[in-house]
Each structure stands twice: as structure tokens, then as C-alpha cells.
Design a protein around this motif. Structure first.
Motif: not given
Length: 291
Positions: A74-76, A205-208, A244-246
Motif C-alpha cells: 500500500v502506498m499514497g 480512499t484518498h481523503n483521510n 492525503h495527510d502525509h
């Protein structure tokens, strides 16, 4: 006594100054791009409908395994740009026989040439099962068309079948900071009908939803946080993966573990990723630094 015109002029300059300071602050803290932010979003419901149209034609992936245990990488937030960390991460996934790679959004910065960079970066990893969703940056500058042309859908399913069980991975679009009413209704109906058929359910999903630092970037609607969280509890969702939050974070709400990924972008001070390990004893998750 100052004239009304002079007071009005002074107030106008003050407002302009405050606006510029706000935009500079957002740019410095949140990788904010004003032109992309203003012009780059299509509606969440419209993207969801386009994704459903694509899914109806192309269907969903089912990964059938001969073994009981498997791993998912998993990555973002790779934010291409450059792709050194992305390639290193995909090398690890390939070397360690990951059955799938989840890409939790902000894969690019949204420019046309960033998607060209992505094409070049992925050219040597066609053997991997890649499952991306859009982040806010991926749809800056009207770039949903680029994501869609390459991946087809940002709201879809993946089923993993082992000899003894089936697991469900759900991929959701929150690139505009919202799931949208149609997507949440689809998710609720989907889980109401099919949850009992699966051992494990994971959503990416992207947005935490849960924030561990102050940010002005694409904050989710509070009512939607409640609605989505209650839906996860209601349907016994095991894991929710966000980015999203890094900054990595994990917290449990009822039966559901919510995790937020470290960023993988090349300029990150501590780039990171995660591994999901699934077997007869259930699902285990670990954060790892990209060495």
C-alpha cells in the motif's frame, strides 16, 4: 478626519494583503496550487457515474490464489514529479510477490506531463496488479480525463479468493474531499447485500477522515465522516486505508482500523508504505519506512 474613499481604499488593500498571505500559507504548508484547485475539480457524483459506466462494461477483478496467505502493498502521495521512490516501492512489491498494490491517491501533481511520467514509471511493472484511486492532486487542472483514460474507474471492487475464503477490497473516490451521496448509497447497498459472503472487507480512499495535524487542504465534511464511520461499523468493515495527510496514523473505531499513510514522494523526509498480510489468522498491518 479620513475620507470614506480613503478608508475604503485602505480596507481594500488590507483584504488583498490578507488574501495573499492566506494563499501563500496554503501553498507553503499544503502543496497548494491555486489554479489547479480552482479549475481542477469535476463533481464527485459525475466521476462516480463515469466509473460505474466503466465497471458495467469491464467488470471487476477477481484474484484467485492457490495459497491461503498473501500480502498487499500500500502506498499514497507519490506526487509525481519524479518517480524514484515509486519505483523503489514497486520493486519491493514485485520482489516480495505482492498479489496487489493499492495506490491511495495523489499519485501525480495533476499536470499532463506528470501523467506522462507515470506512464514511463509503470512501464516495467505491468506484471503487478495495481489498484489506484484519485486524490485531489490527481484531478487538478482538469486531469480526471488523464486518470480515467489510464485506469478507467476510481470507484470499483477487487475480490481475492483463497482456497478457504473470499476477501473484498473496495476502492472509493474522495478526490474532491467528499464521497458524494451516490457513492455512499452504492457502498451501503453493496455491503448490505454482499458483506456476509466475505471474510474480510477493506476500503481504500484518498481523503483521510481523522486528522493528526492542522491542515486547510481538502477537509472532509463532518456529517459525512459520521455517516461513513457508522456505515463501517454497521457492516463490520475491517480496514479503511487513507492518505492525503502525509503522516502515518492509525486508530480503531469499533471493528474498523483506520490507517493513514506516510507520503511516498521523493522529497518526503521519511517516505513510507504499508504491507497488509492476510492469512488464516486474519489481517495484519504494518507501517514501513522506505529505506
Amino acid at each position: 478626519m479620513a475620507s470614506p474613499h480613503r478608508n475604503s481604499l485602505h480596507m481594500g488593500k488590507k483584504l488583498i494583503g490578507l488574501t495573499l498571505m492566506l494563499l501563500l500559507g496554503l501553498w507553503a504548508c499544503e502543496r497548494f496550487e491555486f489554479r489547479g484547485f480552482v479549475n481542477g475539480y469535476e463533481q464527485a457524483n459525475e466521476r462516480f457515474e463515469a466509473s460505474m459506466d466503466y465497471n458495467q462494461i469491464h467488470g471487476y477483478d477477481t484474484l484467485q490464489l492457490a495459497q491461503e496467505t498473501y500480502s498487499v502493498y500500500v502506498m499514497g502521495d507519490s506526487h509525481l514529479g519524479t518517480a524514484n521512490n515509486l519505483k523503489r516501492f514497486l520493486d519491493l512489491a514485485s520482489q516480495n510477490n505482492a498479489i496487489a498494490v493499492l495506490m491511495a491517491g495523489d499519485i501525480t501533481e495533476g499536470h499532463d506531463y506528470d501523467y506522462d511520467t507515470l506512464d514511463a514509471a509503470l512501464a516495467n511493472y505491468q506484471h503487478l496488479n495495481l489498484y489506484p484511486v484519485v486524490g485531489n492532486h490527481d484531478i487538478y487542472f482538469g486531469s480526471w480525463k488523464h486518470f480515467q483514460s489510464r485506469f478507467g474507474s476510481s470507484s470499483y471492487l477487487t475480490v481475492v479468493e483463497t482456497p478457504s475464503a473470499k476477501d473484498l477490497f473496495i476502492h472509493l473516490d474522495s478526490g474532491s474531499g467528499t464521497f458524494g451521496g451516490k457513492q455512499l448509497e452504492w457502498l451501503d447497498n453493496l455491503l448490505s447485500k454482499y458483506r456476509s459472503q466475505f471474510r474480510l472487507v477493506s476500503i481504500q480512499t484518498h481523503n483521510n477522515l481523522f486528522r493528526v495535524r492542522h491542515t486547510g487542504s481538502t477537509n472532509p465534511n463532518v456529517e459525512e465522516i459520521y455517516a461513513f464511520s457508522e456505515l463501517c461499523v454497521k457492516h463490520q468493515v475491517d480496514l479503511v486505508i487513507t492518505a492525503h495527510d502525509h503522516k502515518q496514523n492509525s486508530r480503531r473505531l469499533g471493528p474498523t482500523l483506520h490507517i493513514t499513510m506516510d507520503a511516498l514522494l521523493d522529497k518526503a523526509e521519511k517516505p513510507g508504505y504499508s504491507i497488509l498480510s492476510v492469512g488464516l489468522n486474519g489481517l495484519n498491518h504494518q507501517f514501513l519506512a522506505l529505506e
